[in-house]
Design an enzyme around this catalytic site. Structure first.
Site, PDB file in Angstrom:
ATOM      1  N   THR A 177      66.168  35.655 -88.431  1.00  0.00           N
ATOM      2  CA  THR A 177      66.774  35.768 -88.440  1.00  0.00           C
ATOM      3  C   THR A 177      68.679  35.107 -89.057  1.00  0.00           C
ATOM      4  O   THR A 177      68.090  33.707 -89.448  1.00  0.00           O
ATOM      5  CB  THR A 177      67.361  36.487 -86.656  1.00  0.00           C
ATOM      6  OG1 THR A 177      65.966  37.143 -86.301  1.00  0.00           O
ATOM      7  CG2 THR A 177      68.694  36.575 -86.185  1.00  0.00           C
ATOM      8  N   GLY A 229      63.775  33.746 -83.135  1.00  0.00           N
ATOM      9  CA  GLY A 229      62.745  33.205 -82.489  1.00  0.00           C
ATOM     10  C   GLY A 229      61.968  34.886 -82.278  1.00  0.00           C
ATOM     11  O   GLY A 229      62.368  36.126 -82.291  1.00  0.00           O
ATOM     12  N   GLY A 231      61.482  37.149 -80.185  1.00  0.00           N
ATOM     13  CA  GLY A 231      62.517  38.451 -79.898  1.00  0.00           C
ATOM     14  C   GLY A 231      62.612  38.454 -78.070  1.00  0.00           C
ATOM     15  O   GLY A 231      62.874  38.290 -76.732  1.00  0.00           O
TER      16      GLY A 231
HETATM   17  N1  ASP Z   1      64.418  37.033 -82.752  1.00  0.00           N
HETATM   18  C1  ASP Z   1      64.300  37.831 -83.486  1.00  0.00           C
HETATM   19  C2  ASP Z   1      63.763  39.327 -83.316  1.00  0.00           C
HETATM   20  O1  ASP Z   1      63.244  39.343 -82.644  1.00  0.00           O
HETATM   21  C3  ASP Z   1      63.185  38.071 -85.089  1.00  0.00           C
HETATM   22  C4  ASP Z   1      63.309  36.472 -85.642  1.00  0.00           C
HETATM   23  O2  ASP Z   1      64.185  34.922 -85.254  1.00  0.00           O
HETATM   24  O3  ASP Z   1      62.203  35.592 -85.929  1.00  0.00           O
HETATM   25  O4  ASP Z   1      64.504  40.497 -84.254  1.00  0.00           O
END
Ligand code: ASP
Length: 312
Positions: A177, A229, A231
């Site tokens: 992300t 993180g 999500g």
């Molecule tokens: N937070 C993002 C999601 O859950 C994924 C990530 O940050 O790695 O889509």
């Protein structure tokens, strides 16, 4: 004399179980990608431009960079597609725009901005958002444009693990992300986040990134926030809104609020990272993973690019 104009910028490119072996590419290339995105946002802020313009510019650079999980380089769904989520918020007006599950727009963050600027809505999803992108004249690409081999192999590894009866989640690998938060010389805050989500996601899954008040928030009264993180845990903790409320109503500093929010995320078994800027323009970051791709710059002070836990 009025105080000297001041601006600051923080960006991230994801957090997770980062080790020299699990980086998505050579460390120098990861750092150069972060530096290029930082430079794009800085150029706007140093020229007196708006925080919204700066975060959209910085995130667009990261979306175009194949090493980060957003735009080009995004992870694949279980069906082998790229479905992209993005959001932007203007702290001055608390106007916001977001898209979920879009498949053809080269820069989803620019589509989120078009939703904010040119539609009466906040969040558009899937086919409707794709149609809106065309109506807005945003650059469209073939799905193959987003594909990078590393992400494809990650999906194959996940499927192979599932066939062996083992569960393998992105959390075991690394998160991705990208995001940016900024305070411009007029003191306005903005935040933007963009992601491919999680490898192997199914059923139209949408994460925290495009949800205003979860993975993305900007409010001139408190803080600008962009998250990365697990999500689902970030949504349940309402991280962006929670941080804003803790700063505005409980008098916590943004750094204290970030620690509190990450503890709440951990209570749901989640982990990840947050970048933030408070009303005083002080840039910061916090993460509960071994590393986070991140960088920051301010009108006074040196740029900083960091990946590992102990840096910065
Ligand atoms: N937070 C993002 C999601 O859950 C994924 C990530 O940050 O790695 O889509």
């Amino acid at each position: 004399m009025p105080p000297a104009p001041d601006w600051s910028l923080v960006i991230h490119g994801g957090s997770g179980q980062l080790t020299p072996e699990t980086l998505p590419g050579p460390e120098a290339e990861c750092r150069a990608g972060l530096a290029a995105a930082l430079a794009a946002g800085k150029a706007i802020l140093a020229d007196g431009g708006s925080a919204v313009d700066a975060v959209v510019a910085a995130v667009s650079v990261l979306e175009d960079h194949p090493l980060f999980n957003a735009g080009r380089g995004a992870v694949f769904t279980a069906e082998g597609r790229t479905e992209l989520d993005a959001a932007v918020m203007d702290g001055a007006t608390r106007q916001a725009g977001a898209v979920a599950g879009v498949t053809r727009t080269r820069n989803p963050v620019q589509l989120a901005r078009a939703v904010m600027d040119n539609s009466p809505h906040v969040l558009l999803a899937r086919d409707g958002a794709d149609v809106f992108a065309i109506e807005q004249g945003l650059e469209q690409v073939e799905p193959g444009w987003f594909r990078v081999e590393l992400r494809w192999q990650a999906l194959q590894a996940m499927k192979a693990a599932a066939a062996r009866g083992e569960a393998l989640f992105d959390a075991d690998l690394k998160y991705g992300t990208v995001g940016a938060v900024a305070r411009d010389a007029r003191g306005h805050l903005a935040a933007a986040t963009s992601t491919g989500g999680l490898t192997g996601k199914r059923w139209g899954r949408i994460g925290d990134s495009p949800l205003i008040g979860a993975g993305t928030l900007a409010d001139d009264r408190s803080v600008a926030v962009s998250c990365t993180g697990t999500g689902e845990a970030f949504i349940r903790a309402g991280v962006g809104h929670e941080m804003g409320a803790l700063v505005r109503l409980s008098g916590l500093t943004p750094a204290q609020a970030a620690d509190r929010a990450l503890a709440d995320v951990a209570s749901f078994g989640g982990s990840g990272g947050i970048i933030f800027i408070g009303t005083d323009g002080k840039p910061g970051w916090a993460f509960s993973t071994p590393g986070m791709f991140r960088a920051r710059a301010a009108a006074c002070g040196d740029d900083q690019v960091a990946i590992w836990g102990g840096e910065g």
